[in-house]
Design a protein around this motif. Structure first.
Motif, mmCIF file in Angstrom:
data_model
loop_
_atom_site.group_PDB
_atom_site.id
_atom_site.type_symbol
_atom_site.label_atom_id
_atom_site.label_comp_id
_atom_site.label_asym_id
_atom_site.label_seq_id
_atom_site.Cartn_x
_atom_site.Cartn_y
_atom_site.Cartn_z
ATOM 1 N N PRO A 272 0.800 -1.234 0.000
ATOM 2 C CA PRO A 272 0.000 0.000 0.000
ATOM 3 C C PRO A 272 0.829 1.280 0.000
ATOM 4 O O PRO A 272 0.287 2.360 -0.274
ATOM 5 C CB PRO A 272 -0.820 -0.124 1.289
ATOM 6 N N ASP A 273 2.133 1.174 0.284
ATOM 7 C CA ASP A 273 2.979 2.366 0.273
ATOM 8 C C ASP A 273 3.497 2.704 -1.123
ATOM 9 O O ASP A 273 4.211 3.694 -1.307
ATOM 10 C CB ASP A 273 4.167 2.181 1.221
ATOM 11 N N LEU A 274 3.150 1.887 -2.098
ATOM 12 C CA LEU A 274 3.507 2.166 -3.485
ATOM 13 C C LEU A 274 2.353 2.877 -4.192
ATOM 14 O O LEU A 274 1.181 2.557 -3.964
ATOM 15 C CB LEU A 274 3.844 0.879 -4.240
ATOM 16 N N LYS A 275 2.680 3.801 -5.045
ATOM 17 C CA LYS A 275 1.685 4.488 -5.873
ATOM 18 C C LYS A 275 1.903 4.072 -7.319
ATOM 19 O O LYS A 275 2.991 4.254 -7.870
ATOM 20 C CB LYS A 275 1.809 6.002 -5.737
ATOM 21 N N VAL A 276 0.875 3.507 -7.951
ATOM 22 C CA VAL A 276 0.991 3.016 -9.320
ATOM 23 C C VAL A 276 0.564 4.097 -10.318
ATOM 24 O O VAL A 276 -0.554 4.610 -10.259
ATOM 25 C CB VAL A 276 0.126 1.755 -9.534
ATOM 26 N N LEU A 277 1.458 4.415 -11.231
ATOM 27 C CA LEU A 277 1.149 5.282 -12.364
ATOM 28 C C LEU A 277 1.057 4.397 -13.600
ATOM 29 O O LEU A 277 1.859 3.476 -13.760
ATOM 30 C CB LEU A 277 2.245 6.335 -12.542
ATOM 31 N N GLU A 278 0.104 4.673 -14.469
ATOM 32 C CA GLU A 278 -0.148 3.758 -15.588
ATOM 33 C C GLU A 278 -0.014 4.440 -16.944
ATOM 34 O O GLU A 278 -0.443 5.582 -17.129
ATOM 35 C CB GLU A 278 -1.530 3.125 -15.455
ATOM 36 N N ILE A 279 0.574 3.697 -17.877
ATOM 37 C CA ILE A 279 0.714 4.153 -19.261
ATOM 38 C C ILE A 279 0.024 3.148 -20.173
ATOM 39 O O ILE A 279 0.517 2.031 -20.358
ATOM 40 C CB ILE A 279 2.200 4.265 -19.659
ATOM 41 N N PRO A 280 -1.151 3.485 -20.740
ATOM 42 C CA PRO A 280 -1.779 2.601 -21.738
ATOM 43 C C PRO A 280 -1.014 2.717 -23.053
ATOM 44 O O PRO A 280 -1.015 3.766 -23.680
ATOM 45 C CB PRO A 280 -3.203 3.164 -21.866
ATOM 46 N N LYS B 91 4.841 8.441 -24.026
ATOM 47 C CA LYS B 91 4.110 8.627 -22.771
ATOM 48 C C LYS B 91 5.025 8.499 -21.551
ATOM 49 O O LYS B 91 4.813 9.176 -20.539
ATOM 50 C CB LYS B 91 2.950 7.643 -22.688
ATOM 51 N N LEU B 92 6.034 7.639 -21.639
ATOM 52 C CA LEU B 92 6.979 7.534 -20.532
ATOM 53 C C LEU B 92 7.780 8.825 -20.410
ATOM 54 O O LEU B 92 8.027 9.311 -19.291
ATOM 55 C CB LEU B 92 7.913 6.347 -20.744
ATOM 56 N N ASP B 93 8.181 9.385 -21.525
ATOM 57 C CA ASP B 93 8.919 10.654 -21.502
ATOM 58 C C ASP B 93 8.093 11.744 -20.820
ATOM 59 O O ASP B 93 8.601 12.479 -19.953
ATOM 60 C CB ASP B 93 9.271 11.072 -22.929
ATOM 61 N N THR B 94 6.829 11.835 -21.192
ATOM 62 C CA THR B 94 5.944 12.841 -20.595
ATOM 63 C C THR B 94 5.758 12.590 -19.111
ATOM 64 O O THR B 94 5.794 13.527 -18.289
ATOM 65 C CB THR B 94 4.582 12.825 -21.300
ATOM 66 N N LEU B 95 5.565 11.331 -18.738
ATOM 67 C CA LEU B 95 5.348 10.998 -17.332
ATOM 68 C C LEU B 95 6.575 11.327 -16.489
ATOM 69 O O LEU B 95 6.461 11.853 -15.371
ATOM 70 C CB LEU B 95 4.989 9.521 -17.207
ATOM 71 N N LEU B 96 7.763 11.051 -17.011
ATOM 72 C CA LEU B 96 8.983 11.322 -16.256
ATOM 73 C C LEU B 96 9.224 12.809 -16.061
ATOM 74 O O LEU B 96 9.857 13.219 -15.077
ATOM 75 C CB LEU B 96 10.186 10.683 -16.953
ATOM 76 N N ASN B 97 8.736 13.627 -16.984
ATOM 77 C CA ASN B 97 8.882 15.074 -16.830
ATOM 78 C C ASN B 97 8.189 15.569 -15.570
ATOM 79 O O ASN B 97 8.683 16.472 -14.899
ATOM 80 C CB ASN B 97 8.325 15.804 -18.054
#
Length: 361
Positions: free
Chosen positions: A205-213, A224-230
């Motif tokens: 539960p201490d992890l936060k999941v970010l998702e890329i479809p 999308k990974l590039d944008t998310l990492l920004n």
């Protein structure tokens, strides 16, 4: 699905295929033995009764190293299983083309089909055509939502997501992790995504999941990974659902941002993947990624041929353990699935000569 690249062909869309598909018939009756040590069923009009008819093999794509390896295994396994397999057909990541490919093979008089579906729902139109002609079908890698197949040859994709979750959860105790998802039109993408998400919620539960479809598309994953990492430069882990299409763009994106650190170095992002291709093994050895789930390309080809030959001979199966370290399960839609082993590969076992990724060049 081990990954695909989508293109706009201007042909019929998967939605249109679903809308026009005839309702699927009842699933294969469970009437014979409980493992691959089988006995003859009630018979089948397809083939010559000895499993000697010609078999069509339809691939989803050839842009992924996983499917390239599967394609290389097909003629070898056809020969070892004494199956007369025609040259493989590549549907080139287009679900509507895949239905056309099935119909073309049927029109050529094949007496069995081994198909790796691109779309779990849309494939039913092709399955219906095969059933009307009395031609048995074995599905590889992806389970159809409806339609008749003699067997689904597949690994447990829920376990893929769970293994990835547990590996990252043990490596990353708190913070943000990303899952780069597959195509949610495929049961594989849905199973892996939901399993990973649920496992993190319940166990970490201490992890936060970010998702890329990412739809099995390498360019989409990179962008999308590039944008998310920004906006999230503090991510600590990545789960790639298909190393065949996501490995190179993910590593390149991290490298371009100065975020590709080797295992053991400060700032290393823990990465776990799916596929088990040689490129992933090399990345594990280099410390660029930490683990992958080895999806059995060799066994997919072998047991695709095994089950289509059995189906052409009129044999059927029922749930239970097999003689090749797997288990046949009955899916909610009534289809049978042989869930083949898919081990987790880390630096501790990456050089195991039994892994198919270490047997190909």
């Amino acid at each position: 699905m081990a990954g695909r690249t989508v293109r706009n062909s201007g042909r019929i869309t998967p939605r249109a295929i679903r809308a026009t598909a005839v309702a699927a018939c009842a699933a294969l009756a469970l009437t014979a033995c409980g493992s691959t040590k089988d006995s003859a069923g009630s018979g089948n009009d397809a083939g010559d009764g000895k499993g000697n008819g010609k078999v069509g093999v339809i691939l989803p794509l050839l842009t992924s190293p996983f499917w390239q390896s599967y394609n290389d295994y097909v003629p070898k396994m056809a020969e070892s299983e004494k199956v007369d397999a025609l040259k493989t057909v590549n549907s080139n990541s287009d679900p509507s083309q895949q239905i056309t490919d099935i119909n073309n093979q049927l029109n050529q008089g094949v007496q069995g089909l081994v198909v790796a579906p691109l779309d779990s729902a849309a494939i039913s139109a092709g399955l219906d055509q095969a059933e009307r002609k009395g031609v048995p079908v074995v599905a590889v890698d992806v389970a159809p939502e409806k339609g008749k197949v003699a067997m689904v040859v597949r690994a447990n994709n829920v376990a893929y997501g769970e293994q990835a979750c547990e590996f990252l959860g043990d490596q990353v105790k708190t913070g943000k992790v990303v899952q780069i998802m597959g195509d949610l039109a495929s049961v594989n993408g849905r199973d892996r995504s939901e399993a990973f998400r649920t496992c993190v919620k319940e166990k970490y539960p201490d992890l936060k999941v970010l998702e890329i479809p990412a739809k099995w598309e390498s360019d989409t994953a990179a962008s999308k990974l590039d944008t998310l990492l920004n906006s999230n430069p503090d991510i600590k882990g990545i789960y790639m659902q298909a190393g065949g299409v996501y490995l190179a763009p993910t590593l390149q994106t991290l490298k371009s941002k100065g975020m590709l650190k080797k295992a053991g170095e400060k700032g290393h992002i823990s990465i776990v993947s799916n596929d088990g291709i040689p490129q992933e093994f090399d990345a594990i050895r280099k410390g660029e990624i930490d683990a992958t789930v080895s999806q059995p390309a060799d066994a997919y080809a072998k047991y695709g041929m095994y089950y289509i030959k059995a189906a052409m001979q009129g044999k059927t199966f029922k749930p239970g353990p097999t003689d090749h370290d797997s288990v046949i399960v009955k899916l909610p839609n009534g289809l049978l699935e042989d869930q083949l082993p898919a081990p987790l590969v880390t630096k501790d076992n990456v050089d195991d000569p039994k892994l198919w990724g270490n047997t190909v060049k």
